[in-house]
Design a protein around this motif. Structure first.
Motif, PDB file in Angstrom:
ATOM      1  N   VAL B  12       8.307  44.635  -1.570  1.00 19.06           N
ATOM      2  CA  VAL B  12       7.949  45.049  -2.812  1.00 19.06           C
ATOM      3  C   VAL B  12       9.078  44.383  -3.647  1.00 19.06           C
ATOM      4  CG1 VAL B  12       7.953  47.265  -4.316  1.00 19.06           C
ATOM      5  CG2 VAL B  12       6.935  47.469  -1.987  1.00 19.06           C
ATOM      6  N   ALA B  13       9.983  43.833  -3.495  1.00 18.40           N
ATOM      7  CA  ALA B  13      11.166  43.450  -4.358  1.00 18.40           C
ATOM      8  C   ALA B  13      10.495  41.820  -5.202  1.00 18.40           C
ATOM      9  CB  ALA B  13      12.108  43.098  -3.435  1.00 18.40           C
ATOM     10  N   GLU B  14       9.557  41.445  -4.612  1.00 18.82           N
ATOM     11  CA  GLU B  14       9.249  40.191  -5.152  1.00 18.82           C
ATOM     12  C   GLU B  14       7.655  39.972  -4.914  1.00 18.82           C
ATOM     13  OE1 GLU B  14      11.436  36.985  -3.297  1.00 18.82           O
ATOM     14  OE2 GLU B  14      10.773  37.693  -1.471  1.00 18.82           O
ATOM     15  N   PRO B  15       7.201  38.920  -5.889  1.00 22.16           N
ATOM     16  CA  PRO B  15       5.813  38.687  -5.691  1.00 22.16           C
ATOM     17  C   PRO B  15       5.665  37.961  -4.411  1.00 22.16           C
ATOM     18  CG  PRO B  15       6.548  37.712  -7.708  1.00 22.16           C
ATOM     19  CD  PRO B  15       7.914  38.282  -7.293  1.00 22.16           C
ATOM     20  N   MET B  16       4.502  38.157  -3.743  1.00 19.13           N
ATOM     21  CA  MET B  16       4.378  38.055  -2.093  1.00 19.13           C
ATOM     22  C   MET B  16       4.135  36.428  -2.137  1.00 19.13           C
ATOM     23  SD  MET B  16       0.442  39.461  -1.351  1.00 19.13           S
ATOM     24  CE  MET B  16       0.679  40.977  -1.998  1.00 19.13           C
ATOM     25  N   GLY B  17       3.731  35.914  -2.944  1.00 18.25           N
ATOM     26  CA  GLY B  17       3.389  34.365  -2.798  1.00 18.25           C
ATOM     27  C   GLY B  17       2.666  33.950  -1.905  1.00 18.25           C
ATOM     28  N   GLU B  18       3.101  33.307  -0.721  1.00 16.62           N
ATOM     29  CA  GLU B  18       2.516  32.883   0.431  1.00 16.62           C
ATOM     30  C   GLU B  18       3.179  33.506   1.785  1.00 16.62           C
ATOM     31  OE1 GLU B  18       0.009  30.529   0.829  1.00 16.62           O
ATOM     32  OE2 GLU B  18      -0.073  30.506  -1.604  1.00 16.62           O
ATOM     33  N   LYS B  19       3.450  34.856   1.598  1.00 19.33           N
ATOM     34  CA  LYS B  19       4.015  35.395   2.713  1.00 19.33           C
ATOM     35  C   LYS B  19       2.897  35.634   3.680  1.00 19.33           C
ATOM     36  CE  LYS B  19       7.765  37.847   0.173  1.00 19.33           C
ATOM     37  NZ  LYS B  19       8.337  39.259   0.099  1.00 19.33           N
ATOM     38  N   PRO B  20       3.472  35.665   5.018  1.00 16.81           N
ATOM     39  CA  PRO B  20       2.631  35.838   6.202  1.00 16.81           C
ATOM     40  C   PRO B  20       2.131  37.287   6.043  1.00 16.81           C
ATOM     41  CG  PRO B  20       4.532  35.863   7.089  1.00 16.81           C
ATOM     42  CD  PRO B  20       4.697  35.273   5.559  1.00 16.81           C
ATOM     43  N   VAL B  21       1.051  37.554   6.610  1.00 19.31           N
ATOM     44  CA  VAL B  21       0.649  38.857   6.804  1.00 19.31           C
ATOM     45  C   VAL B  21       1.560  39.883   7.689  1.00 19.31           C
ATOM     46  CG1 VAL B  21      -0.813  38.721   8.808  1.00 19.31           C
ATOM     47  CG2 VAL B  21      -1.616  40.229   7.149  1.00 19.31           C
ATOM     48  N   ALA B  25       4.653  45.749   5.494  1.00 22.37           N
ATOM     49  CA  ALA B  25       5.129  47.121   6.060  1.00 22.37           C
ATOM     50  C   ALA B  25       4.232  47.448   7.041  1.00 22.37           C
ATOM     51  CB  ALA B  25       5.766  48.099   5.062  1.00 22.37           C
ATOM     52  N   GLY B  26       4.497  47.748   8.158  1.00 21.18           N
ATOM     53  CA  GLY B  26       3.545  48.496   9.337  1.00 21.18           C
ATOM     54  C   GLY B  26       2.871  47.166  10.040  1.00 21.18           C
ATOM     55  N   ILE B  27       2.942  46.078   9.547  1.00 21.34           N
ATOM     56  CA  ILE B  27       2.407  45.097  10.380  1.00 21.34           C
ATOM     57  C   ILE B  27       3.153  44.377  10.998  1.00 21.34           C
ATOM     58  CG2 ILE B  27       0.608  43.083  10.148  1.00 21.34           C
ATOM     59  CD1 ILE B  27      -0.613  45.754   9.220  1.00 21.34           C
ATOM     60  N   GLY B  28       3.370  44.413  12.524  1.00 23.61           N
ATOM     61  CA  GLY B  28       4.101  43.684  13.128  1.00 23.61           C
ATOM     62  C   GLY B  28       3.320  42.447  13.841  1.00 23.61           C
ATOM     63  N   GLU B  29       4.014  41.878  14.983  1.00 23.39           N
ATOM     64  CA  GLU B  29       3.490  40.894  15.721  1.00 23.39           C
ATOM     65  C   GLU B  29       1.903  41.065  16.140  1.00 23.39           C
ATOM     66  OE1 GLU B  29       6.603  37.784  16.028  1.00 23.39           O
ATOM     67  OE2 GLU B  29       4.709  37.962  16.840  1.00 23.39           O
ATOM     68  N   VAL B  30       1.765  42.159  16.694  1.00 20.72           N
ATOM     69  CA  VAL B  30       0.608  42.358  17.464  1.00 20.72           C
ATOM     70  C   VAL B  30      -0.785  42.700  16.246  1.00 20.72           C
ATOM     71  CG1 VAL B  30      -0.941  44.067  18.708  1.00 20.72           C
ATOM     72  CG2 VAL B  30       1.612  43.446  19.396  1.00 20.72           C
ATOM     73  N   TYR B  31      -0.413  43.488  15.320  1.00 18.30           N
ATOM     74  CA  TYR B  31      -1.482  43.776  14.211  1.00 18.30           C
ATOM     75  C   TYR B  31      -1.535  42.582  13.729  1.00 18.30           C
ATOM     76  CZ  TYR B  31      -0.848  48.601  15.541  1.00 18.30           C
ATOM     77  OH  TYR B  31      -0.793  49.845  16.241  1.00 18.30           O
ATOM     78  N   GLY B  32      -0.366  41.879  13.412  1.00 18.23           N
ATOM     79  CA  GLY B  32      -0.705  40.708  12.350  1.00 18.23           C
ATOM     80  C   GLY B  32      -1.295  39.480  12.937  1.00 18.23           C
ATOM     81  N   THR B  67     -10.044  46.941  11.535  1.00 20.34           N
ATOM     82  CA  THR B  67      -9.671  45.683  11.847  1.00 20.34           C
ATOM     83  C   THR B  67      -8.750  45.364  12.828  1.00 20.34           C
ATOM     84  OG1 THR B  67     -10.128  45.405   9.458  1.00 20.34           O
ATOM     85  CG2 THR B  67      -9.289  43.550  10.623  1.00 20.34           C
ATOM     86  N   CYS B  68      -7.700  45.898  13.065  1.00 21.41           N
ATOM     87  CA  CYS B  68      -6.539  45.627  13.638  1.00 21.41           C
ATOM     88  C   CYS B  68      -5.990  46.890  14.661  1.00 21.41           C
ATOM     89  CB  CYS B  68      -5.317  45.132  12.975  1.00 21.41           C
ATOM     90  SG  CYS B  68      -4.424  46.396  11.992  1.00 21.41           S
ATOM     91  N   GLY B  69      -6.561  48.047  14.514  1.00 22.21           N
ATOM     92  CA  GLY B  69      -6.267  49.207  15.341  1.00 22.21           C
ATOM     93  C   GLY B  69      -4.937  49.768  14.808  1.00 22.21           C
ATOM     94  N   ALA B  70      -4.504  49.645  13.776  1.00 22.18           N
ATOM     95  CA  ALA B  70      -3.297  50.214  13.397  1.00 22.18           C
ATOM     96  C   ALA B  70      -3.343  51.784  13.579  1.00 22.18           C
ATOM     97  CB  ALA B  70      -2.917  49.734  11.962  1.00 22.18           C
ATOM     98  N   ASN B  71      -2.177  52.491  13.879  1.00 23.58           N
ATOM     99  CA  ASN B  71      -2.057  53.756  14.276  1.00 23.58           C
ATOM    100  C   ASN B  71      -1.737  54.316  12.767  1.00 23.58           C
ATOM    101  OD1 ASN B  71       0.587  53.718  13.417  1.00 23.58           O
ATOM    102  ND2 ASN B  71       1.092  53.831  15.760  1.00 23.58           N
ATOM    103  N   VAL B  72      -1.786  55.824  12.602  1.00 25.50           N
ATOM    104  CA  VAL B  72      -1.773  56.414  11.224  1.00 25.50           C
ATOM    105  C   VAL B  72      -0.713  56.205  10.689  1.00 25.50           C
ATOM    106  CG1 VAL B  72      -1.819  58.602  10.300  1.00 25.50           C
ATOM    107  CG2 VAL B  72      -3.098  58.051  12.079  1.00 25.50           C
ATOM    108  N   LYS B  73       0.520  56.016  11.397  1.00 21.71           N
ATOM    109  CA  LYS B  73       2.082  55.556  10.633  1.00 21.71           C
ATOM    110  C   LYS B  73       1.893  54.407  10.068  1.00 21.71           C
ATOM    111  CE  LYS B  73       6.760  55.450  11.158  1.00 21.71           C
ATOM    112  NZ  LYS B  73       6.888  54.184  10.396  1.00 21.71           N
ATOM    113  N   GLN B  74       1.492  53.547  10.799  1.00 21.51           N
ATOM    114  CA  GLN B  74       1.343  51.826  10.212  1.00 21.51           C
ATOM    115  C   GLN B  74       0.172  51.819   9.271  1.00 21.51           C
ATOM    116  OE1 GLN B  74       1.624  51.787  13.723  1.00 21.51           O
ATOM    117  NE2 GLN B  74       3.266  50.475  13.904  1.00 21.51           N
ATOM    118  N   GLN B  75      -0.726  52.388   9.270  1.00 21.73           N
ATOM    119  CA  GLN B  75      -1.662  52.558   8.051  1.00 21.73           C
ATOM    120  C   GLN B  75      -1.006  52.893   7.017  1.00 21.73           C
ATOM    121  OE1 GLN B  75      -4.907  55.109   9.202  1.00 21.73           O
ATOM    122  NE2 GLN B  75      -5.191  54.209  11.077  1.00 21.73           N
ATOM    123  N   GLY B  76      -0.357  54.215   6.894  1.00 19.30           N
ATOM    124  CA  GLY B  76       0.387  54.584   5.695  1.00 19.30           C
ATOM    125  C   GLY B  76       1.501  53.785   5.187  1.00 19.30           C
TER     126      GLY B  76
END
Lengths: 372, 90
Positions: B12-21, B25-32, B67-76
């Motif tokens: 949230v600190a800066e424009p996301m630009g070309e950051k990967p998915v 926050a909440g999206i790690g290796e698996v969900y990414g 889409t990626c099966g994220a659980n409730v916490k990650q969704q939030g």
């Protein structure tokens, strides 16, 4: 939906006769039953009206099967984008663009709204008093569903699972009417999906079990939540196969939400809320000191902690006093020489302090005597 | 201090630009990985989906779950991250 032609069964016999005559249809024998007239009416007049109102017969036929279904568009996936948007708007949901990626979500949302409207409208408005009445209506509607077998197994199982969780989620259903879905509904929807996918095989068993229980528990005098819980537990007991299969997905989704709770055999998941400070029955989590400690004991403990440092402090104090005493002695001496010698001895000496003190005392004796 | 993670604050600190998915926050290796397979390889694509859903929490959460099966916490976490980013930069 307005109906231009009434269902002939609703018409009186004389009316049917006059209709038949009007359409120049041969009248059956005078003493024949109304059904004959109805049949003839449908046969001939239905055919004639097919020319004028092509959809009426279909509507009449469909009305019987659609009676328990929603009055609005039943199948969200068959709607066009615009229709879907309009349907959502009817339920008070302002939908965004319905694109390829969003369509599935909006369809799901419409389905949820249709189901919740079917169940929630009866319950939702008055929370407290009308629950028993509304339950009866719903159960009757659902029993008819099962009998007619509309929409296949999926809807049945969805409705059954809905009913099973009604008691526990009725308050949540009430909230759904506003168009906003609170996080508790995720549990509901996830349970619906889980049960719908797994309930294919034991559904006939489920049917009979639920039909009995719904009629048994249709009139609870007390509040809804204990009924819901008891129903859930009795349902679990009666339909062993179904419960065995359905417990797993339920547990998984619930465990995802509440990872800290232990699995219960009855399927009831109650989350422990944060205990109120000052509540009578304090949970064990609160860490209390082992024994009540009075201020004096605290002081003693502090003193004990410092015992070693205190010894060191006393030692240092003694050293300092000795040094000062020696210096005092040296200062008192007018003559420089013996004091220098004394100081030399003091600095060079490896003697104990007592030895030095003795020397100082021997020096002292002649010194004051000299002064005298 | 609110209960946001370091990942959230970094995003949230800066424009996301070309950051990967996976920078969300909440999206790690698996969900990414799952999101990338579905075509959402950059954070801005997920942002696009978020905006198309009109920043609606429930819809976005459902979409993430499907889409990626994220659980409730990650969704939030993901929803909160994107929402705050939009509040700051959009």
């Amino acid at each position: 939906m307005s109906q231009f032609v009434e269902n002939p069964a609703h018409l009186s016999k004389s009316r049917l006769k006059s209709d038949l005559v009007a359409h120049s249809v041969e009248l059956p024998p005078v003493k024949s039953k109304k059904e004959v007239y109805v049949g003839l009416h449908l046969q001939h007049i239905g055919q004639k009206n097919a020319v004028d109102f092509s959809s009426d017969e279909e509507d009449q036929v469909q009305d019987v099967s659609d009676k328990e279904e929603d009055t609005e568009m039943p199948d969200p996936s068959g709607l066009t984008d615009d229709d879907l948007k309009a349907a959502l708007l009817e339920h008070g949901v302002k939908a965004g663009p319905i694109v390829a990626s969003t369509r599935a979500l909006y369809e799901k949302k419409l389905r949820k709204l249709l189901q919740s409207n079917g169940h929630g409208c009866l319950n939702g408005v008055e929370k407290g008093v009308l629950y028993s009445d509304s339950e009866e209506e719903e159960e009757n509607g659902e029993e008819e569903d099962r009998e007619l077998g509309s929409e296949g197994e999926k809807e049945e199982t969805v409705k059954q699972s809905d009913q099973a969780q009604q008691g526990s989620s009725q308050v949540e259903l009430c909230f759904q009417n506003g168009g906003f879905v609170y996080p508790q509904c995720f549990l509901l929807s996830s349970r619906l999906h889980a049960r719908a996918s797994r309930n294919r095989e034991p559904s006939p068993k489920w049917n009979s079990g639920n039909a009995i229980e719904s009629s048994e528990q249709s009139r609870p005098p007390c509040s809804q939540i204990p009924v819901g819980i008891s129903r859930a537990s009795s349902v679990d007991q009666h339909s062993g196969l179904g419960s065995g299969l359905t417990q797993e997905p339920v547990k998984d989704t619930v465990k995802n939400m509440f990872p800290n709770t232990d699995a219960t055999t009855t399927g009831i998941y109650a989350t422990r809320r944060r205990p109120i400070k000052g509540a009578a029955g304090r949970p064990v989590q609160y860490a209390y000191p082992d024994t009540p400690v009075s201020p004096t004991t605290l002081e003693k403990r502090e003193v004990e902690r410092r015992l070693v440092p205190i010894q060191i402090q006393i030692l240092v104090f003694l050293i300092v006093t000795c040094l000062l005493y020696l210096i005092y002695v040296c200062v008192e001496d007018n003559s420089f020489g013996p004091s220098v010698a004394l100081l030399d001895r003091f600095y060079q000496g490896s003697d104990s302090e007592e030895g030095l003190l003795l020397q100082a005392e021997t020096q002292d004796v002649p010194a004051p005597s000299r002064q005298e | 201090m609110s209960s946001t993670s370091q990942k959230h604050r970094d995003f949230v600190a800066e424009p996301m630009g070309e950051k990967p998915v996976m920078a969300l926050a909440g999206i790690g290796e698996v969900y990414g990985k799952r999101l990338e397979e579905k075509g959402f390889d950059k954070a801005y694509v997920v942002l696009g989906q978020f905006l198309v859903l009109k920043k609606d929490e429930e819809l976005f959460r459902d979409w993430l779950k499907d889409t990626c099966g994220a659980n409730v916490k990650q969704q939030g976490d993901c929803y909160g991250c994107l929402k705050e980013w939009c509040d700051a930069f959009l």
